[in-house]
Design an enzyme around this catalytic site. Structure first.
Site, PDB file in Angstrom:
ATOM      1  N   ASP A  78      49.016  43.552  42.563  1.00 26.79           N
ATOM      2  CA  ASP A  78      49.207  43.383  41.121  1.00 26.79           C
ATOM      3  C   ASP A  78      47.834  43.359  40.446  1.00 26.79           C
ATOM      4  O   ASP A  78      46.810  43.293  41.116  1.00 26.79           O
ATOM      5  CB  ASP A  78      49.977  42.079  40.814  1.00 26.79           C
ATOM      6  CG  ASP A  78      49.439  40.901  41.612  1.00 26.79           C
ATOM      7  OD1 ASP A  78      48.220  40.861  41.868  1.00 26.79           O
ATOM      8  OD2 ASP A  78      50.237  40.019  41.969  1.00 26.79           O
ATOM      9  N   ASP A  80      45.561  41.361  37.750  1.00 25.62           N
ATOM     10  CA  ASP A  80      45.426  40.142  36.944  1.00 25.62           C
ATOM     11  C   ASP A  80      44.321  40.331  35.920  1.00 25.62           C
ATOM     12  O   ASP A  80      43.235  40.811  36.257  1.00 25.62           O
ATOM     13  CB  ASP A  80      45.087  38.949  37.848  1.00 25.62           C
ATOM     14  CG  ASP A  80      46.211  38.647  38.823  1.00 25.62           C
ATOM     15  OD1 ASP A  80      47.366  38.562  38.375  1.00 25.62           O
ATOM     16  OD2 ASP A  80      45.942  38.530  40.033  1.00 25.62           O
ATOM     17  N   ASP A 171      38.940  30.617  43.752  1.00 30.24           N
ATOM     18  CA  ASP A 171      38.883  30.079  45.115  1.00 30.24           C
ATOM     19  C   ASP A 171      37.792  30.723  45.982  1.00 30.24           C
ATOM     20  O   ASP A 171      36.795  30.091  46.309  1.00 30.24           O
ATOM     21  CB  ASP A 171      40.267  30.123  45.788  1.00 30.24           C
ATOM     22  CG  ASP A 171      40.987  31.451  45.683  1.00 30.24           C
ATOM     23  OD1 ASP A 171      40.390  32.416  45.154  1.00 30.24           O
ATOM     24  OD2 ASP A 171      42.136  31.554  46.142  1.00 30.24           O
TER      25      ASP A 171
END
Ligand code: ATP
Ligand code: MG
Length: 475
Positions: A78, A80, A171
């Site tokens: 996907d 983002d 992260d």
């Protein structure tokens, strides 16, 4: 002596580097001519969102897995988008196309046909005191914008900021690369590009703090290591086993989503082995973990391994995968063990199966919130294991029409692959049956010998309910 002093000072400067992100360092900016990411590789809806934001005067970047995957020559799952526009401003740019979601992390979803592009606002470092940074249901202010619990877990993060702040909240370094729609350059603040070259996964900031903030990062490390074939950098790797129990605090709803991402990644077998290695698996599937360490007839239990191999193969072939299938395979042996317990207590087969399925599913749901529609399918798959052998006459046709027939048949195949060779005949029979036309199917099923009826003592429902209650008390 000097060498020791050098070592100690190197250690301290390294640990300083790890615990406090150096926000003052200038980012590495790679111009369009120096990287291989082209707009042709970006889905049109994502480009539409980026250009829409740009036209409205906002910054717009692709970030996260899509930039990482494009750099690695992989197809992103996907796209983002991240922007300096706040959620309400994103809503005014895309109007009806846009829906604001999330409470913990306020996000905008922009819809183009069937595709949804997630648009996040840069997260900031502030303490949440700013009124503008707060939000609540119906747009009303409620509670602090950033909230941590006693163990350092991030309960909510809606402090908005700049790209320079946003990057440190991500992260892994390889997930913190920004593709700028203004000039098509890639901006790297954390050394993500170097880590991509090295093939390593490194948490941004102090690993222990980052895992405590959000323990799901423990399993994200495993997922990305398996997906990308990366090694986990040693500081990022070191605390995993020690902090694994933090997964107990993650909500069962989020855990369910994460389990699907882990095991439907196309690298399920690798993920499984890594989760076991880092002592994370026992927090996802405690009953399965327990049974895996027991041997059966001196053989290690390999049902789960076979199921994961088959899941990976289906994904490679572009076939669909079903969460119910995954869970029915993971929980099959715990269910059998429980069923045996009920049978030893005097329950007949069907009642023991029913009670064991209930127990095992109820236990597992505490860890991973399996939605009802899937728990019903898990029961069907298990029940059908006992019905597939009884295929004489018109039973075959009825079973074939069962909505869960295909999953149950595949499940039987996995049992055979895992060593239940006595089931091979039934599995092969069903394989042949499906290859025949409908007329031949009838003749084929009529050839199957009708099993002799066993005489069974009939008991009423209350009898089993009482037995079930006393068995629960015993356990
Ligand atoms: P993929 O979509 O291939 O699974 P991804 O890296 O895009 O991987 P997402 O879950 O889609 O992962 O998240 C998008 C980005 O948001 C990540 O790349 C990362 O920068 C950030 N992110 C997601 N989850 C977390 C988290 N738990 N902690 C910090 N940052 C996160
Ligand atoms: Mg993503």
């Amino acid at each position: 002596m000097q060498r020791i002093i050098r070592k100690i000072s190197a250690f301290f400067s390294r640990s300083k580097d790890l615990s406090i992100p150096d926000t003052t360092k200038a980012p590495v900016i790679v111009k369009r001519s120096k990287h291989g990411v082209s707009r042709k590789q970006i889905d049109k809806p994502a480009l539409d969102v980026l250009y829409g934001l740009k036209r409205a005067g906002y910054d717009g970047y692709l970030v996260g897995g899509c930039v990482r995957d494009l750099l690695l020559g992989m197809e992103p799952k996907d796209f983002d988008v991240v922007t300096n526009a706040e959620p309400d401003q994103v809503k005014s740019v895309f109007r009806q196309r846009c829906r604001l979601i999330g409470r913990r992390f306020r996000l905008a979803h922009v819809r183009f046909g069937r595709m949804v592009i997630e648009v996040a606002t840069f997260r900031g470092q502030g303490d949440g005191g700013n009124r503008k940074d707060r939000f609540g249901r119906n747009g009303k202010v409620s509670g602090p914008a950033r909230e941590l619990d006693d163990s350092g877990r991030l309960l909510r993060d809606n402090v908005y900021g700049t790209i320079e702040e946003d990057v440190w909240r991500r992260d892994f370094t390889v997930n913190a690369l920004y593709y700028d729609i203004k000039n098509f350059a890639i901006t790297d603040y954390t050394g993500g590009l170097k880590d991509i070259k090295k093939g390593q996964l490194r948490l941004i900031g102090d690993p222990k703090t980052r895992y405590r903030e959000d323990p799901v990062r423990l399993i994200r490390a495993i997922r990305f290591a398996a997906k990308l074939g990366f090694k986990i950098e040693r500081h990022t790797e070191k605390p995993i086993i020690e902090l694994a129990p933090l997964l107990q605090d993650v909500s069962n709803a989020r855990m369910f989503e994460e389990v699907l991402k882990l095991f439907h990644s196309g690298k399920a077998l690798d993920v499984f082995e890594k989760l076991r290695h880092y002592k994370l698996f026992e927090h996802l599937f405690p009953m399965t973990d327990e049974i895996l360490s027991e041997e059966k007839d001196d053989f290690p239990r390999i049902m789960v391994v076979e199921a994961l191999k088959s899941t990976d193969k289906r994904i490679r072939q572009g076939k669909t995968v079903n969460p119910a299938f995954l869970f029915s395979a993971m929980l099959w042996e715990p269910m059998l063990k429980r069923k045996q317990y009920f049978q030893d207590e005097g329950f007949p087969h069907q009642e023991a199966l029913y009670a064991a399925a209930n127990d095992v599913i109820d236990q597992q749901v505490k860890r991973t919130a399996i939605p009802k529609r899937f728990t019903a399918q898990i029961r069907d798959i298990w029940n059908l294991q006992y019905r597939l052998p009884k295929r004489h006459g018109d039973r075959a046709q009825k079973l074939r029409e069962h909505p869960r027939f295909r999953a149950a048949y595949d499940f039987l195949g996995i049992r055979v692959a895992a060593g239940e060779s006595e089931k091979a005949e039934i599995f092969d029979w069903w394989t042949t049956y499906q290859e025949k036309n409908s007329v031949d199917q009838v003749a084929f099923a009529n050839e199957v010998e009708r099993p002799k009826r066993k005489h069974r003592q009939r008991r009423n429902r209350n009898y089993y309910r009482k037995r079930s209650q006393s068995a629960d008390q015993d356990s």
